[in-house]
Design an enzyme around this catalytic site. Structure first.
Site, mmCIF file in Angstrom:
data_model
loop_
_atom_site.group_PDB
_atom_site.id
_atom_site.type_symbol
_atom_site.label_atom_id
_atom_site.label_comp_id
_atom_site.label_asym_id
_atom_site.label_seq_id
_atom_site.Cartn_x
_atom_site.Cartn_y
_atom_site.Cartn_z
ATOM 1 N N GLU A 224 -0.130 -9.381 -0.703
ATOM 2 C CA GLU A 224 -1.565 -9.699 -0.604
ATOM 3 C C GLU A 224 -2.191 -9.817 -2.001
ATOM 4 O O GLU A 224 -3.042 -10.669 -2.237
ATOM 5 C CB GLU A 224 -2.273 -8.638 0.238
ATOM 6 C CG GLU A 224 -1.877 -8.759 1.714
ATOM 7 C CD GLU A 224 -2.448 -7.664 2.589
ATOM 8 O OE1 GLU A 224 -2.120 -6.491 2.325
ATOM 9 O OE2 GLU A 224 -3.215 -7.972 3.514
ATOM 10 N N GLU B 52 3.995 -5.202 7.554
ATOM 11 C CA GLU B 52 3.095 -4.184 8.123
ATOM 12 C C GLU B 52 3.332 -3.941 9.605
ATOM 13 O O GLU B 52 3.275 -2.811 10.087
ATOM 14 C CB GLU B 52 1.634 -4.590 7.900
ATOM 15 C CG GLU B 52 1.121 -4.383 6.477
ATOM 16 C CD GLU B 52 1.397 -5.558 5.548
ATOM 17 O OE1 GLU B 52 2.261 -6.404 5.879
ATOM 18 O OE2 GLU B 52 0.746 -5.628 4.489
ATOM 19 N N GLY C 171 0.861 -5.141 0.986
ATOM 20 C CA GLY C 171 -0.231 -5.248 0.032
ATOM 21 C C GLY C 171 0.220 -5.885 -1.274
ATOM 22 O O GLY C 171 -0.589 -6.499 -1.986
ATOM 23 N N ALA D 230 0.846 -1.192 0.000
ATOM 24 C CA ALA D 230 0.000 0.000 0.000
ATOM 25 C C ALA D 230 0.885 1.248 0.000
ATOM 26 O O ALA D 230 2.031 1.206 0.440
ATOM 27 C CB ALA D 230 -0.885 -0.012 1.236
#
Ligand code: 3H9
Length: 679
Positions: free
Chosen positions: A102, A122, A99, A60
């Site tokens: 992910e 994270e 992310g 992200a």
């Protein structure tokens, strides 16, 4: 932001968002649209997702976390990828982090280059994987392996990922990844979804991971939330588990700890930038390094270069000292190898690059020479005058001084433009911080070369101007002065240290003094008792090395409060005519932590530090300031600058007669602006 290309019947989606393909809004939107389009395009049999440039994707966009999410949220994109009726393959090179991983977990298969890194870091920025990572990873590789990755935040190499089922296929190399991914995708008939799997675990596993990491995760919010989310993957449906994960994510991302950790993430990166220096400045080549002094510091400094493959000549005055230094370097390397962190070949290669010598003149072919001799101006000036005579033109001449003026040292040479400070922290082969001290005459390319070299050897460099103690040690001065005054007024070393360790520092001022040596800077006259330090040193209480300092130590260096110290303090208090009184923890915070903030503000005011966040980086990487509190300047903002100024004023008399609150700190407090935007 997204580049699509059809290779026959394989649809390739490429994330393009330099430098790290962060999943900013346009990338999320583009990915989602591309997946939707591919579903209805009859020409498409299957899909490959990859990243442009150096890596797959770093996750992200962290800069977006301070604002509300702009839809589509990342989990919506990942869900859409997983739901695809056509097989989707992630083709991973460089890194797939957060992310980014992910996304890859939403894909039905993963192919990666062997040295690619896959991780969910994270937790290191105070959050948890919030786009299904805590639900899909355990389903795919099992709870224990997933907890390992999610709670530590450490990435694993693709080879290891292939062993545990996170990667389905290893590509031969980066150059052929694209083609191999397309060929692999063509062989696939149907999607295979991690979200469809189920996973079980003994509930004791979760308690064990919390217990095993207890010391590391104490006081932190994110690790326990990570554990709770992974636990949900074993008891809930994918949808419910993801809802739980999102709720935990939302709770963390706007919290104080996550804000502080994000701040230090960006602070570390901006510290590497030097204001006013052209980006494309030509750097000086550094092929060989000379180190003067084979003591603990000189040896530790050498190791940084040796480990990075840079040859080092280390010079001492006596054979015995030289041998001792080389033995220590060897011992350190062997200890690291014994822990499995280096191979014997790596140790051999590093030691092979070391040339120990008594001959000062061999420094003539070094591109950078670092002096690590005694902390004495006369000695340093003598050394620099000699270096000036021996070093080749253009060589960078650095001093590892912790306090002394680089300008005065440089004045001993005819080339002050080539001189600067490189202040390593002890143990120099371990500590990440490097204060790069810019003298009044230091040339821009000398500074830029040193900053780049610092990164190359794995350090976090911060530029400091010249002042006594530079950024870090200068801020220790008011802390130490107040800590010692507090002892006289009635506090104990245990109380003061406890306030610091409960704050999250690895040790308090007196534990630190005992470790470093109480006798540092002592005049060595046992009859001259002018300070508590003199009183302790006169009785041989020199710290851990004499098993007695502010604490008593046993053979294993375990400290216990000392009755003898209590008596020394009582006696000294009586001699000084000070009346003992109660000192509260709150007073200790104001006098030892707020005074540091004040000193940091003075450092900013004087232009010694380029920016407030640089001061934070110094304390986070050089002194163990707890990362979840970022650093003293950021923490001050969280406490409230108005409160800090008011409390400093309230205790001004106790802090000392010549104490003054920084004008910059006052201005920021009055105008309610953070220190990093000081007017
Ligand atoms: C996440 O994914 C949350 C999800 O689970 C859920 C969401 C709902 N965002 O480090 P470098 C910038 S959280 C924005 O010097 P390197 C960085 O500031 C994310 N910016 O390069 C720098 O900018 P500048 C989880 C980012 O080669 C530039 O890129 N992921 C981001 O030494 C170059 O960075 C992570 O925590 C980002 N995510 O190292 C991974 N990442 O040039 C964080 C970097 O202006 N990133 N920037 O100073 C890293 O660990 C390293 O950057 C990486 C490259 C290893 C990728």
């Amino acid at each position: 932001m997204i580049k699509n290309q059809l290779h026959g019947d394989i649809f390739e989606i490429v994330m393009v968002n330099p430098p790290v393909n962060a999943l900013a809004y346009p990338v999320r939107q583009g990915l989602l649209q591309a997946i939707i389009d591919a579903q209805t395009d009859d020409a498409v049999k299957a899909i490959v997702i990859r990243g442009d440039g150096q890596l797959f994707c770093a996750g992200a966009d962290i800069t977006e976390f301070d604002a509300p999410v702009v839809e589509p949220d990342l989990h919506v994109v990942v869900d859409a990828i997983e739901a695809s009726a056509k097989p989707v393959v992630a083709a991973i090179h460089g890194s797939a982090l957060g992310g980014g991983l992910e996304i890859a977990l939403g894909c039905h298969y993963r192919i990666a280059t062997p040295d690619a890194k896959l991780g969910l870091p994270e937790v290191l920025i105070g959050i948890l994987p919030g786009a299904g990572g805590t639900q899909r990873l355990p389903r795919l590789i099992g709870v224990e392996a997933a907890l390992d990755m999610i709670v530590s935040g450490s990435p694993i190499a693709a080879r290891r990922a292939a062993e545990i089922g996170l990667v389905d296929r290893l590509a031969s190399n980066e150059g052929s990844l694209g083609e191999e991914a397309i060929a692999f995708t063509r062989t696939l008939d149907a999607p295979r979804r991690a979200g469809d799997l189920s996973v079980e675990a003994d509930p004791a596993v979760f308690e064990k991971v919390a217990a095993d990491n207890a010391r590391k995760i104490k006081g932190l919010d994110a690790p326990s939330a990570c554990i709770e989310a992974v636990k949900a993957s074993t008891t809930m449906s994918l949808a419910d588990g993801q809802a739980k994960e999102r709720a935990l994510f939302a709770g963390l991302v706007s919290g104080e700890q996550a804000k502080a950790l994000r701040h230090i993430f960006f602070a570390e990166r901006s510290a590497a930038k030097i204001d006013g220096l052209p980006k494309d400045i030509a750097l000086r080549p550094i092929a060989k390094v000379g180190i003067l002094g084979a003591g603990t510091m000189g040896g530790g400094i050498s190791m940084n270069f040796l480990s990075a493959g840079i040859p080092v000549t280390i010079v001492e005055m006596q054979q015995e000292a030289l041998d001792r230094g080389v033995r220590l370097v060897r011992k350190n390397y062997e200890a690291t190898a014994a822990k499995g962190r280096l191979t014997t070949d790596q140790v051999k290669n590093a030691l092979g690059l070391l040339t120990p010598t008594l001959d000062f003149d061999t420094l003539a072919d070094c591109d950078l020479i670092i002096e690590a001799a005694y902390e004495n101006m006369e000695i340093k000036k003598e050394i620099f005058a000699r270096l000036d005579a021996v070093a080749k033109p253009g060589a960078i001449l650095a001093s590892n001084t912790s306090y002394l003026s680089i300008d005065e040292i440089a004045s001993a040479t005819k080339r002050p433009q080539d001189v600067l400070g490189l202040h390593f922290f002890s143990p120099a082969n371990v500590m990440k911080l490097l204060e790069v001290v810019r003298g009044a005459k230091t040339a821009p390319d000398v500074l830029a070369t040193s900053m780049q070299l610092a990164r190359k050897i794995g350090k976090v460099p911060v530029v400091s101007g010249v002042c006594y103690g530079f950024i870090g040690n200068r801020m220790l001065i008011p802390r130490q002065k107040n800590a010692e005054a507090l002892l006289l007024e009635g506090a104990t070393p245990e109380q003061i240290d406890r306030v610091h360790t409960s704050f999250g520092m690895p040790m308090g001022p007196f534990q630190m003094a005992d470790l470093a040596g109480v006798d540092i800077g002592w005049h060595r006259d046992t009859d001259r008792i002018e300070s508590l330090q003199d009183a302790l040193c006169a009785e041989g209480r020199w710290g851990q090395k004499t098993k007695a300092g502010f604490y008593d130590y046993d053979d294993k260096r375990k400290p216990t409060p000392s009755a003898a110290v209590a008596k020394i303090i009582d006696d000294f208090r009586a001699r000084k005519g000070v009346t003992k009184r109660e000192t509260s923890d709150e007073e200790i915070v104001v006098r030892t932590l707020y005074t540091m903030v004040n000193e940091g503000a003075l450092i900013l005011e004087e232009g010694i530090a380029q920016r407030a966040s640089d001061v934070d980086v110094v304390w986070a990487y050089g002194y163990g300031w707890p990362r979840h509190r970022s650093g003293p300047m950021f923490w001050a903002g969280q406490v409230g600058l108005t409160k800090i100024v008011a409390d400093l004023g309230r205790y001004a008399a106790q802090i000392g007669s010549n104490f003054a609150v920084s004008a910059l700190l006052k201005r920021c407090a009055e105008q309610r602006v953070p220190l990093d935007r000081a007017p």
